[in-house]
Design an enzyme around this catalytic site. Structure first.
Site, PDB file in Angstrom:
ATOM      1  N   ARG A  70      -2.618 -58.719   1.630  1.00 21.49           N
ATOM      2  CA  ARG A  70      -2.461 -57.309   2.007  1.00 21.49           C
ATOM      3  C   ARG A  70      -1.356 -56.641   1.187  1.00 21.49           C
ATOM      4  NH1 ARG A  70       0.253 -54.807   6.775  1.00 21.49           N
ATOM      5  NH2 ARG A  70      -0.776 -52.821   7.176  1.00 21.49           N
ATOM      6  N   HIS A  74      -1.704 -53.129  -0.835  1.00 14.24           N
ATOM      7  CA  HIS A  74      -0.843 -51.970  -0.581  1.00 14.24           C
ATOM      8  C   HIS A  74      -0.019 -51.601  -1.810  1.00 14.24           C
ATOM      9  CE1 HIS A  74      -0.877 -51.157   3.945  1.00 14.24           C
ATOM     10  NE2 HIS A  74      -1.918 -51.937   3.684  1.00 14.24           N
ATOM     11  N   ASN A 102       3.300 -49.079   6.296  1.00 18.85           N
ATOM     12  CA  ASN A 102       3.894 -50.353   5.879  1.00 18.85           C
ATOM     13  C   ASN A 102       4.951 -50.891   6.840  1.00 18.85           C
ATOM     14  OD1 ASN A 102       2.324 -50.238   3.566  1.00 18.85           O
ATOM     15  ND2 ASN A 102       3.942 -49.351   2.305  1.00 18.85           N
ATOM     16  N   HIS A 201     -10.210 -58.804   5.810  1.00 17.30           N
ATOM     17  CA  HIS A 201      -9.894 -58.903   7.238  1.00 17.30           C
ATOM     18  C   HIS A 201     -10.465 -60.159   7.864  1.00 17.30           C
ATOM     19  CE1 HIS A 201      -9.060 -54.297   7.854  1.00 17.30           C
ATOM     20  NE2 HIS A 201      -8.106 -54.920   7.185  1.00 17.30           N
TER      21      HIS A 201
END
Length: 333
Positions: A70, A74, A102, A201
């Site tokens: 992740r 990001h 975040n 996910h």
């Protein structure tokens, strides 16, 4: 329904995929190319250092595999893969760490810092933090017996960060699918990449804060999301009670949160996707077709995941004389 492990986990198939991709470089907008052998002479032990650092981190906390993957997303989806997500606040700018998207949820900074320090001891001022983040994401997935993808190198680090950029560019789980797709296409990605990268996910957990709306007050109705599977809803309500402070409690994205498999897509197809953005994939015939494809034919997913990760890792990279090689990932030189 039993757990399905992707057949790409065999060494022979992954070797074939790797060999075919190694035959070319990834061109970037500055006219230079990322290169799989970029550090072959300047830091030949780079991969071993990153792999060891990630292995230790995941061994100590299995959730870290999902967190490092992740972190890479990001980083890249906001102004490109230039490690701006790692920068601390300064007098000149507010960094990305404490934004709504975040703060209190993005993890793994200390893992990257430890790996960077180990690399600096043997290859000072050589390897960018952006490349470390990209490699760490791949090694994290491999640490939980996931998919291998080749990572071309040569990224340089940015020298600033922007909270405003995060707020505008990070897809929100509450946004309509059309808006999420738009944010992907703005980065040179497409609706297929939305579905494929949402498959990340398959690993990890979400904070209950992002789920509770579906459980108790969906779109201001005062009732649960009627599309959410009733059995899952009951389980989630026990994990994420409405009363009290449960925002930081954790709920798994699917029933195998430590295994890289296709259960995520099976869950989404069966109205058991955790987030609104997961369920939304079934609301568009293009994305729903891909969910059904990966749910029923897990062997089709690995090559698409490899392709999408290649595209993601190439978003907005800095090369040549642009940016810098940070000595510490949390601050510019």
């Amino acid at each position: 329904m039993g757990k399905k492990i992707f057949p790409c986990f065999t060494i022979s198939l992954c070797f074939i995929v790797t060999l075919s991709l190694l035959m070319s470089k990834y061109p970037v907008s500055h006219g230079q190319s990322l290169d799989y052998n970029f550090y072959a002479r300047s830091c030949p032990n780079l991969l071993n250092i990153v792999r060891y650092g990630v292995m230790l981190a995941v061994r100590n906390d299995t959730r870290m595999a999902a967190s490092l993957l992740r972190l890479h997303f990001h980083d890249c989806i906001v102004d490109g893969c230039e490690a701006s997500v790692l920068l601390d606040d300064t007098d000149d700018f507010k960094g990305e760490k404490n934004t709504v998207a975040n703060g209190d949820s993005l993890r793994g900074y200390e893992v990257i810092d430890d790996i960077k320090a180990a690399i600096e001891r043997v290859c000072p001022a050589t390897v960018s933090c952006a490349d470390i983040v990209a490699l760490a994401a791949r090694e994290a997935v491999l640490a939980v017996r996931g998919i291998f993808w080749p990572v071309p190198l040569g990224r340089r680090d940015g020298t600033t960060a922007s909270q405003e950029a995060v707020n505008k560019q990070i897809p929100s789980p509450f946004e309509p699918l059309e808006k999420i797709i738009e944010k992907f296409t703005n980065k040179g990605l497409d609706f297929k990449d939305v579905v494929v990268l949402s498959g990340a996910h398959t690993l990890g957990y979400s904070r209950c804060l992002l789920v509770k709306g579906r459980l108790y007050n969906f779109r201001g109705s005062g009732k649960p999301d009627p599309a959410l599977d009733s059995s899952l809803r009951s389980n989630l309500q026990s994990m994420c009670p409405d009363a009290g402070s449960s925002d930081n409690n954790l709920a798994p994205f699917d029933r195998t949160p430590y295994t890289f498999d296709n259960v995520y897509y099976t869950s989404v197809r069966n109205n058991a996707g955790l987030l609104q953005s997961d369920h939304a994939l079934m609301g568009d015939p293009r994305t729903a077709a891909l969910v059904n494809r990966y749910s029923t034919n897990p062997s089709l997913y690995p090559s698409d995941f490899i392709a999408s990760m290649g595209k993601l890792g190439n978003v907005g990279v800095l090369t040549g004389q642009d940016g810098e090689i940070r000595q510490k990932c949390g601050s510019v030189n």
